[in-house]
Scaffold this active site. Sequence first.
Site, PDB file in Angstrom:
ATOM      1  N   HIS A  53       0.845  -1.213   0.000  1.00 42.96           N
ATOM      2  CA  HIS A  53       0.000   0.000   0.000  1.00 42.96           C
ATOM      3  C   HIS A  53       0.868   1.246   0.000  1.00 42.96           C
ATOM      4  CE1 HIS A  53      -3.406  -2.568   0.523  1.00 42.96           C
ATOM      5  NE2 HIS A  53      -2.876  -3.111   1.599  1.00 42.96           N
ATOM      6  N   PHE A 237     -12.214  -6.684  11.504  1.00 43.01           N
ATOM      7  CA  PHE A 237     -12.801  -5.382  11.810  1.00 43.01           C
ATOM      8  C   PHE A 237     -14.175  -5.280  11.155  1.00 43.01           C
ATOM      9  CE2 PHE A 237      -8.615  -5.225  13.044  1.00 43.01           C
ATOM     10  CZ  PHE A 237      -7.761  -5.372  11.964  1.00 43.01           C
ATOM     11  N   ASP A 239     -16.673  -3.800   9.547  1.00 41.47           N
ATOM     12  CA  ASP A 239     -16.979  -2.571   8.796  1.00 41.47           C
ATOM     13  C   ASP A 239     -18.133  -2.855   7.856  1.00 41.47           C
ATOM     14  OD1 ASP A 239     -15.161  -2.583   5.766  1.00 41.47           O
ATOM     15  OD2 ASP A 239     -15.596  -4.288   7.053  1.00 41.47           O
ATOM     16  N   ASP A 314      -8.279 -10.425   7.483  1.00 40.30           N
ATOM     17  CA  ASP A 314      -9.136  -9.262   7.250  1.00 40.30           C
ATOM     18  C   ASP A 314      -8.524  -8.350   6.184  1.00 40.30           C
ATOM     19  OD1 ASP A 314      -9.608  -6.293   7.730  1.00 40.30           O
ATOM     20  OD2 ASP A 314     -11.315  -7.224   8.722  1.00 40.30           O
ATOM     21  N   TYR A 315      -7.261  -8.000   6.364  1.00 37.44           N
ATOM     22  CA  TYR A 315      -6.580  -7.118   5.379  1.00 37.44           C
ATOM     23  C   TYR A 315      -6.692  -7.734   3.989  1.00 37.44           C
ATOM     24  CZ  TYR A 315      -3.833  -4.412   8.907  1.00 37.44           C
ATOM     25  OH  TYR A 315      -3.399  -3.590   9.922  1.00 37.44           O
ATOM     26  N   ASP A 319      -8.642  -6.087   0.862  1.00 32.54           N
ATOM     27  CA  ASP A 319      -7.963  -5.769  -0.408  1.00 32.54           C
ATOM     28  C   ASP A 319      -8.650  -6.511  -1.556  1.00 32.54           C
ATOM     29  OD1 ASP A 319      -4.608  -5.595   1.021  1.00 32.54           O
ATOM     30  OD2 ASP A 319      -6.103  -4.032   0.683  1.00 32.54           O
TER      31      ASP A 319
HETATM   32  N1  LIG Z   1     -12.408  -4.696   7.741  1.00 28.53           N
HETATM   33  C1  LIG Z   1     -11.634  -3.693   7.301  1.00 28.53           C
HETATM   34  N2  LIG Z   1     -12.184  -2.478   7.101  1.00 28.53           N
HETATM   35  C2  LIG Z   1     -11.358  -1.506   6.649  1.00 28.53           C
HETATM   36  C3  LIG Z   1     -10.008  -1.694   6.389  1.00 28.53           C
HETATM   37  C4  LIG Z   1      -9.516  -0.441   5.919  1.00 28.53           C
HETATM   38  C5  LIG Z   1      -8.138  -0.105   5.461  1.00 28.53           C
HETATM   39  N3  LIG Z   1      -7.213  -0.598   6.443  1.00 28.53           N
HETATM   40  C6  LIG Z   1      -6.044  -1.299   6.022  1.00 28.53           C
HETATM   41  C7  LIG Z   1      -6.091  -1.897   4.690  1.00 28.53           C
HETATM   42  C8  LIG Z   1      -5.031  -1.588   3.982  1.00 28.53           C
HETATM   43  C9  LIG Z   1      -4.165  -0.690   4.717  1.00 28.53           C
HETATM   44  O1  LIG Z   1      -3.003  -1.345   5.057  1.00 28.53           O
HETATM   45  C10 LIG Z   1      -4.931  -0.324   5.960  1.00 28.53           C
HETATM   46  O2  LIG Z   1      -4.211  -0.495   7.127  1.00 28.53           O
HETATM   47  C11 LIG Z   1     -10.577   0.453   5.931  1.00 28.53           C
HETATM   48  N4  LIG Z   1     -11.657  -0.222   6.352  1.00 28.53           N
HETATM   49  C12 LIG Z   1     -13.054   0.189   6.411  1.00 28.53           C
HETATM   50  O3  LIG Z   1     -13.596  -0.091   5.110  1.00 28.53           O
HETATM   51  C13 LIG Z   1     -14.569   0.900   4.777  1.00 28.53           C
HETATM   52  C14 LIG Z   1     -14.030   1.696   3.613  1.00 28.53           C
HETATM   53  O4  LIG Z   1     -14.101   0.864   2.462  1.00 28.53           O
HETATM   54  P1  LIG Z   1     -14.098   1.591   1.024  1.00 28.53           P
HETATM   55  O5  LIG Z   1     -15.388   2.433   1.000  1.00 28.53           O
HETATM   56  O6  LIG Z   1     -14.068   0.447   0.042  1.00 28.53           O
HETATM   57  O7  LIG Z   1     -12.853   2.484   0.983  1.00 28.53           O
HETATM   58  C15 LIG Z   1     -14.699   1.771   6.024  1.00 28.53           C
HETATM   59  O8  LIG Z   1     -15.649   1.209   6.905  1.00 28.53           O
HETATM   60  C16 LIG Z   1     -13.320   1.645   6.635  1.00 28.53           C
HETATM   61  O9  LIG Z   1     -13.328   1.927   8.020  1.00 28.53           O
HETATM   62  C17 LIG Z   1      -9.441  -2.984   6.614  1.00 28.53           C
HETATM   63  O10 LIG Z   1      -8.258  -3.269   6.435  1.00 28.53           O
HETATM   64  N5  LIG Z   1     -10.306  -3.937   7.061  1.00 28.53           N
END
Ligand SMILES: Nc1nc2c(c(CN[C@H]3C=C[C@H](O)[C@@H]3O)cn2[C@@H]2O[C@H](COP(=O)(O)O)[C@@H](O)[C@H]2O)c(=O)[nH]1
Length: 341
Positions: A53, A237, A239, A314-315, A319
């Site tokens: 990233h 996480f 989301d 999760d990551y 992705d």
């Molecule tokens: N479960 C989970 N949710 C995550 C992340 C990330 C980014 N984090 C890491 C990933 C790569 C980098 O290395 C970061 O460290 C953002 N979100 C959530 O997604 C939503 C945004 O989505 P979109 O509208 O498509 O951009 C929003 O709720 C946001 O809070 C994650 O990794 N896991």
Amino acid sequence: MHQPLPPRESARFVAERSRDVAVDDTSVRRTAELLLPAASGPALRVDGWRALHELNPRAADEAALSWVFVVDTLNFSFWAEQEERKCLVSYRGKTYSGYWALCAAVNRALDEGIPITSASYYATVTLDQVRHVFRSDTDVPMPLMEDRHRVLNEAGTILLQKFGGSFLNCVRKSEKSAQKLLQLVVESFPSYRDVTEFEGKRVAFYKRAQILVADTWSVLEGKGDGCFTDIASITMFADYRLPQVLAHLGALKYSDELLKKLCRGEMLSYGDKQEVEIRGCSLWCVELIRDCLLELIEKQSGKPNGEINSILLDYYLWDYARDHREDMKGIPFHRTRCIYY
Ligand SMILES: Nc1nc2c(c(CN[C@H]3C=C[C@H](O)[C@@H]3O)cn2[C@@H]2O[C@H](COP(=O)(O)O)[C@@H](O)[C@H]2O)c(=O)[nH]1
């Protein structure tokens, strides 16, 4: 007020009672098999966070931790009312949307000499300055701008008062325990208290607090202050993207009634029964995928892979959702406007 159930127990409690959302065991196994090749690749490793990233900090120092803290304080609710009209941020010749638009805006501000990662700045930053920092290339602003301003002022003030203005001090107080850091964050910063109620029980998914711990572990590559002995206790996480990708993979099933609601783009309020079922079942689903994947790895290579945990899964899935936006078009994500995810 008594403590809520922790995330993993909250998810199990919800999944066992959920009516409109279910975990599909066959697809859980199929998803684990899909992930198996990745288990020995670069993606399912802690150094993937930086390597994969370009917007993430290059260093592993105090400034990088300050970046992680301010980004995860604002890491919520990027979804647009209409997919074709959304907030976009261009940075160094590339255009970003969603979560990456937030990161691009932070990096753009730093390049412009705006100290957006310094608590002394964002503790008293004005709404107009926040609007400028997170300005969109389009006429669609980043959602919840006033909330972003409020949580920045609040988090900055508390970081100055309790941790000398540096998130590194907060990390050091956790004595290399992910659970201690998680508790310290939710006790100190109100905007991270992702706690709700389900069938008479207080449940906590702590989405932003858990991703803050995970990103701290990642930016430090699991070394030094980031060498958390209990990092595997952090869950995925909850989301709005992960449920969508799990539904796309068939691991999460929605009732016809809920699916119709989601396809109509109806909003769910934070804490609604169906919203909690979606988040709880998603969290539980990733725990089951992880267990399955660890079994497959052990069978295949005869030795358990200590590295694989719910954070890396999760990551990877997040992705994957980013890279398969087109294929996932038919699968709705649930629309909740809140500061918790
Ligand atoms: N479960 C989970 N949710 C995550 C992340 C990330 C980014 N984090 C890491 C990933 C790569 C980098 O290395 C970061 O460290 C953002 N979100 C959530 O997604 C939503 C945004 O989505 P979109 O509208 O498509 O951009 C929003 O709720 C946001 O809070 C994650 O990794 N896991």
